[in-house]
Design an enzyme around this catalytic site. Structure first.
Site, PDB file in Angstrom:
ATOM      1  N   ASP A 117       1.357  -0.913  -0.007  1.00 60.62           N
ATOM      2  CA  ASP A 117      -0.322   0.024   0.041  1.00 60.62           C
ATOM      3  C   ASP A 117       1.107   1.209  -0.218  1.00 60.62           C
ATOM      4  OD1 ASP A 117      -2.387  -1.593  -0.356  1.00 60.62           O
ATOM      5  OD2 ASP A 117      -2.558  -1.439   1.840  1.00 60.62           O
ATOM      6  N   ASP A 136      -6.972  -1.560  -4.226  1.00 60.15           N
ATOM      7  CA  ASP A 136      -7.892  -1.341  -3.065  1.00 60.15           C
ATOM      8  C   ASP A 136      -8.736  -0.504  -3.165  1.00 60.15           C
ATOM      9  OD1 ASP A 136      -6.629  -2.718  -1.235  1.00 60.15           O
ATOM     10  OD2 ASP A 136      -5.662  -0.887  -0.730  1.00 60.15           O
TER      11      ASP A 136
END
Length: 158
Positions: A117, A136
Site C-alpha cells: 500500500d 483497493d
C-alpha cells in the site's frame, strides 16, 4: 464475460505497474515517504499483512494464506454468479474491477507476504494515517457497482 476479462486484466496490470514503479522504481520501500502534493497526496509505504486498515494483521504467515484463499474464493464466487445470472455491462465492469483488484493483491501476498500500500490522502485538516493502492480502489468500486447494478433478473429464478 469478455468485458469482465478485459477490465480485470487492465486493473491487474495497472495495479502491478503502479506498485512496481512507486515501491521499487521510486524506492519507496527504502525511503518510506514521498510527498507528491502534501497533504492531498503522499506516497507512504505500508506493507499490509492483514485486510483493510491492517485488520487481522497478526500471525502473518497463517493470515497471508487464509487471505489468499478468501480472495480467490471471492473471485470464484463472482465468476460463478456472473455465469448463472449475468448483469448488464455496468455490472460486468464492476465485476472486472473487483476481480482485477483482488488478483492484484493476491499476487502481492504471494510475492511479498503482504500487500504493498502506498497511496495516502489527507484533506481539510484531517490527517489520514492509512495507505491504500490501485487494487483497493478497484475492489471498493467494483463491490459498490455490483450492489447498484446487480444481475438482470434481480436474483429471481425464471
Amino acid at each position: 464475460m469478455k468485458i469482465v476479462a478485459w477490465v480485470a486484466t487492465l486493473v491487474f496490470a495497472l495495479d502491478q505497474v503502479t506498485k512496481w514503479a512507486v515501491v521499487h522504481g521510486m524506492s519507496l520501500d527504502t525511503r518510506g515517504l514521498i510527498e507528491i502534493w502534501p497533504p492531498f497526496l503522499t506516497f507512504r509505504m505500508a506493507w499490509n499483512t492483514g485486510i483493510n486498515f491492517g485488520l487481522f494483521s497478526g500471525r502473518e504467515d497463517m493470515t497471508r494464506w487464509v487471505l489468499i484463499a478468501v480472495a480467490l474464493g471471492i473471485v470464484l464466487f463472482v465468476l460463478v454468479w456472473l455465469r448463472r445470472d449475468p448483469p448488464g455491462w455496468k455490472g460486468l465492469v464492476s465485476a472486472g474491477l473487483l476481480i482485477g483488484g483482488a488478483l492484484g493483491n493476491v499476487v502481492d501476498r504471494v510475492l511479498y507476504g503482504a500487500v504493498a500500500d502506498f497511496l495516502n490522502m489527507s484533506c481539510c485538516g484531517i490527517q489520514n494515517p492509512y495507505a491504500f493502492n490501485v487494487a483497493d480502489i478497484a475492489i471498493f468500486a467494483g463491490a459498490i457497482g455490483l450492489v447498484f447494478w446487480p444481475a438482470r433478473s434481480g436474483g429471481k429464478t425464471p
